[in-house]
Enzyme design. Sequence first.
Site, PDB file in Angstrom:
ATOM      1  N   THR A  79       0.674  -1.278   0.202  1.00 54.60           N
ATOM      2  CA  THR A  79      -0.236   0.126  -0.025  1.00 54.60           C
ATOM      3  C   THR A  79       1.239   1.450  -0.386  1.00 54.60           C
ATOM      4  OG1 THR A  79      -1.622  -1.213   1.130  1.00 54.60           O
ATOM      5  CG2 THR A  79      -1.380   1.415   1.591  1.00 54.60           C
ATOM      6  N   ARG A 112     -15.184  -6.073  -0.022  1.00 52.74           N
ATOM      7  CA  ARG A 112     -14.226  -5.769   1.388  1.00 52.74           C
ATOM      8  C   ARG A 112     -14.098  -4.142   0.688  1.00 52.74           C
ATOM      9  NH1 ARG A 112      -8.944  -4.488   2.341  1.00 52.74           N
ATOM     10  NH2 ARG A 112      -8.180  -5.282   4.916  1.00 52.74           N
ATOM     11  N   GLY A 132     -10.796  -1.556   3.179  1.00 55.16           N
ATOM     12  CA  GLY A 132     -10.178  -2.037   4.384  1.00 55.16           C
ATOM     13  C   GLY A 132     -10.254  -0.335   4.868  1.00 55.16           C
ATOM     14  N   ASP A 133      -8.993   0.188   5.665  1.00 53.00           N
ATOM     15  CA  ASP A 133      -8.881   1.021   6.405  1.00 53.00           C
ATOM     16  C   ASP A 133      -8.669   2.859   5.132  1.00 53.00           C
ATOM     17  OD1 ASP A 133      -5.985  -0.574   5.821  1.00 53.00           O
ATOM     18  OD2 ASP A 133      -5.527   1.272   6.879  1.00 53.00           O
ATOM     19  N   THR A 163      -0.619   1.667   7.075  1.00 46.86           N
ATOM     20  CA  THR A 163      -0.170   0.707   6.152  1.00 46.86           C
ATOM     21  C   THR A 163      -0.724  -0.571   6.997  1.00 46.86           C
ATOM     22  OG1 THR A 163       0.300  -0.617   4.548  1.00 46.86           O
ATOM     23  CG2 THR A 163       2.024   0.777   6.088  1.00 46.86           C
ATOM     24  N   GLY A 164      -1.162  -1.475   7.084  1.00 49.28           N
ATOM     25  CA  GLY A 164      -1.253  -2.525   7.814  1.00 49.28           C
ATOM     26  C   GLY A 164      -2.426  -3.559   7.259  1.00 49.28           C
ATOM     27  N   GLY A 204      -6.117  -3.927   7.513  1.00 47.70           N
ATOM     28  CA  GLY A 204      -6.709  -2.286   7.713  1.00 47.70           C
ATOM     29  C   GLY A 204      -7.850  -2.546   8.430  1.00 47.70           C
TER      30      GLY A 204
HETATM   31  N1  ASP Z   1      -4.455  -1.028   4.929  1.00 48.84           N
HETATM   32  C1  ASP Z   1      -4.933  -1.440   3.632  1.00 48.84           C
HETATM   33  C2  ASP Z   1      -6.094  -2.375   3.900  1.00 48.84           C
HETATM   34  O1  ASP Z   1      -6.479  -3.375   4.930  1.00 48.84           O
HETATM   35  C3  ASP Z   1      -2.891  -3.025   3.617  1.00 48.84           C
HETATM   36  C4  ASP Z   1      -2.084  -2.809   3.894  1.00 48.84           C
HETATM   37  O2  ASP Z   1      -1.488  -1.653   4.329  1.00 48.84           O
HETATM   38  O3  ASP Z   1      -0.914  -2.806   3.270  1.00 48.84           O
HETATM   39  O4  ASP Z   1      -6.640  -2.350   2.176  1.00 48.84           O
END
Ligand code: ASP
Length: 317
Positions: A181, A209, A211-212, A231-232, A234
């Site tokens: 991301t 779906r 994400g965040d 990032t992570g 989500g």
């Molecule tokens: N946060 C992103 C999601 O969950 C993924 C990521 O940051 O790698 O979609």
Amino acid sequence: MVSLAIHGGAGGDGPWKGPTDLDPQRIACMQNVLSTVGSMLESGLDALEAVTIAVEMMEDEPLFNAGIGSVMAADGSVTMDASIMRGNDAAAGSVVNVTNIRHPIRAAKKVLEKGWPVMLNSKGAEDFAIEQGVEKVSQDWLITELRKAQWQKWKDNNSRPGSTDEDDGAILDHDAEGLGTVGAVAIDSKGNLAAATSTGGMTGKPDGRIGDTPIIGAGTWADQEVAVSCTGVGEAFIRTCAAHEVATRLRQGESLEEACKNMLGMVAPLGGRGGVIAIDSDGNIQIPFQTMLMYRGYWKDGEIMTGIGPDLYNSTE
Ligand code: ASP
């Protein structure tokens, strides 16, 4: 005062094992983004456009999980999320699950500029963006061989969503890679802050779906004190309003470093390990992460630092 920080995703478990064959390409992209957009900021570009251009440049790098090279959902399609926020007036824009836009972050900025609504999803977001002049592309153009191979591996192994995002192993016999991301935070010469984040989400994510990344306050936040991009995994960042949590903690008197670390400490127990980049109104930068690696870098006073594992390297030319 003027500064810029970017990330290209966080991921991996265990100790840092060194760069893979594909990492020099990611580092080169980040250096190019930092030198190009850092100079533009110094010449007076506003923070909102600066983070938009920085994220667009990373969306165009196929090795990051945003724009071309986004990871593939369970059904084999690419669906992308992006959001952007301006600190001085709390203006925000977001697009969700777009499938045919080259630069989802530009689409999110167009939503912000229109002023209402703040979020648009799927076809509504795509139609609006294309009408506003954002470049339309096909799914074939967005999907790369690397992502096809990762998706095939995900399918063959019957894995959990996101499980192959962390490695290039489908192509290379290599160790963990970042989730990919991308995000940017900046403060401009007028002291205005902005934040932007863009993603393809997670390999094998179920249809619909979210994400965040496109959620203001979860993946992205900017106010007059701080700009934040996360990032992570989500879902945990959504459940903690993670990006906004950094702003809350700053208001409560924590330092920027404490606020970022304590926010990551809240998402981890929910299964959301990852990283964050943040810039405060004094131009201070924090780029912590709790995974094996986070592609990251910053530009400050003409100096460029980039890193993947624990160390940062000065890459000013
Ligand atoms: N946060 C992103 C999601 O969950 C993924 C990521 O940051 O790698 O979609």
